[in-house]
Every structure is written in structure tokens, then in C-alpha cells.
Design an enzyme around this catalytic site. Structure first.
Site, mmCIF file in Angstrom:
data_model
loop_
_atom_site.group_PDB
_atom_site.id
_atom_site.type_symbol
_atom_site.label_atom_id
_atom_site.label_comp_id
_atom_site.label_asym_id
_atom_site.label_seq_id
_atom_site.Cartn_x
_atom_site.Cartn_y
_atom_site.Cartn_z
ATOM 1 N N SER A 65 0.711 -1.177 0.166
ATOM 2 C CA SER A 65 -0.161 0.098 -0.119
ATOM 3 C C SER A 65 0.841 1.356 0.022
ATOM 4 O O SER A 65 0.339 2.252 -0.386
ATOM 5 C CB SER A 65 -0.904 0.065 1.304
ATOM 6 N N ASN A 77 2.291 -4.393 -14.825
ATOM 7 C CA ASN A 77 0.910 -5.513 -14.847
ATOM 8 C C ASN A 77 0.022 -5.612 -13.866
ATOM 9 O O ASN A 77 -0.944 -6.333 -13.630
ATOM 10 C CB ASN A 77 1.632 -6.836 -15.113
ATOM 11 N N ASP A 83 2.904 -18.975 -11.757
ATOM 12 C CA ASP A 83 2.365 -20.391 -11.528
ATOM 13 C C ASP A 83 3.483 -21.293 -11.211
ATOM 14 O O ASP A 83 4.819 -20.886 -11.177
ATOM 15 C CB ASP A 83 1.614 -20.735 -12.844
ATOM 16 N N TYR A 86 7.026 -21.842 -13.016
ATOM 17 C CA TYR A 86 8.074 -21.004 -13.003
ATOM 18 C C TYR A 86 8.931 -21.258 -11.808
ATOM 19 O O TYR A 86 8.611 -20.639 -10.819
ATOM 20 C CB TYR A 86 7.685 -19.505 -12.884
#
Length: 145
Positions: A65, A77, A83, A86
Site C-alpha cells: 500500500s 502489470n 504459476d 516457474y
């Protein structure tokens, strides 16, 4: 039973990850090198770790934050999804950022956070002409007087 995550560190200059049970489900990730960015520059921020996530899980990586306030960067992104495939020796995690102002990020600065989620179950879609739920008034209608 606790899920186990095997982790490889690429730097001995960052604090080791720890999960604080009962405090937050999100785990902070740290910058693994000193970074200097000019306004408008893009950079992949190395996070100094690679992990073998449990089978059937993925990690979601998002800014903390305070990231924008402290460093003037946004994650390009918006939510990184990593996942369990990787997971190799060279599959270091990164945070892609865009600098909104000139900034410096230092080794060990807490720059983002992650948590793991189970993969979505298999689903199917059934087309219909009418939904049974109550109509809330469309996009952006919550909180209107």
C-alpha cells in the site's frame, strides 16, 4: 498441515522471507539491488528469490500500500501471476515498474507483496437471456445517494 515452499535466494543482502501467522496472509518481497530511476523509466525490479510453489497453486504479486507513496512507481502489470511451473534455478521473481517521478529504491526495501492461491477449478459457461440476481444499477452504482 502447512504447505511447504522451497525457496532459493539470489542475494544475501535481503532479509529472508517469513510468514507471520495471524497477522497478514501477504508476505513482503524486497528489492535485491540498488535501483535509480528517472521519471518515465521502466525497470524489472529483481526480488532476489525463486520458489517452487506447491502443485496446484500460483502466487499473486502486488505493490504494498505504501509503494507508490514511498517510491513513486506503479506496477505495470498491476498484479503479477506466477504459476508453479516457474520454478527453475534461474527463475528469479521480478516486479515490473514504471517511475512516475525520479526515485531510488535500495537493497532490502520492501517493494511488493505476494500470497499464494489455489488454481481456479474447472468451470463451464451457460448462456442465458436473463440472470436471477437483483439489479444493482450497473457499473459504478455502489455508494450513490
Amino acid at each position: 498441515m502447512k504447505e511447504k515452499i522451497r525457496i532459493k535466494y539470489f542475494s544475501d543482502r535481503i532479509e529472508k522471507l517469513c510468514y507471520i501467522d495471524g497477522r497478514s496472509d501477504w508476505i513482503d518481497l524486497r528489492c535485491a539491488e540498488d535501483i535509480v530511476l528517472k521519471k518515465g523509466e521502466f525497470k524489472l525490479i529483481p526480488l532476489g528469490v525463486a520458489m517452487e510453489l506447491p502443485k496446484g497453486y500460483e502466487a499473486h504479486v502486488v505493490p504494498r500500500s505504501s509503494t507508490f507513496k514511498n517510491f513513486g512507481v506503479i506496477q505495470t502489470n498491476h498484479c503479477g501471476v506466477i504459476d508453479e511451473s516457474y520454478c527453475g534455478d534461474n527463475d528469479q521473481w521480478y516486479m515490473p515498474v514504471l517511475a512516475i517521478r525520479d526515485t531510488e529504491i535500495h537493497v532490502n526495501d520492501r517493494i511488493c507483496q505476494f500470497r499464494i492461491f489455489e488454481h481456479q477449478p474447472a468451470i463451464g459457461f451457460e448462456e442465458c437471456d436473463h440472470l436471477d440476481g437483483a439489479d444493482r444499477g450497473g457499473f459504478g452504482s455502489t455508494g450513490r445517494a
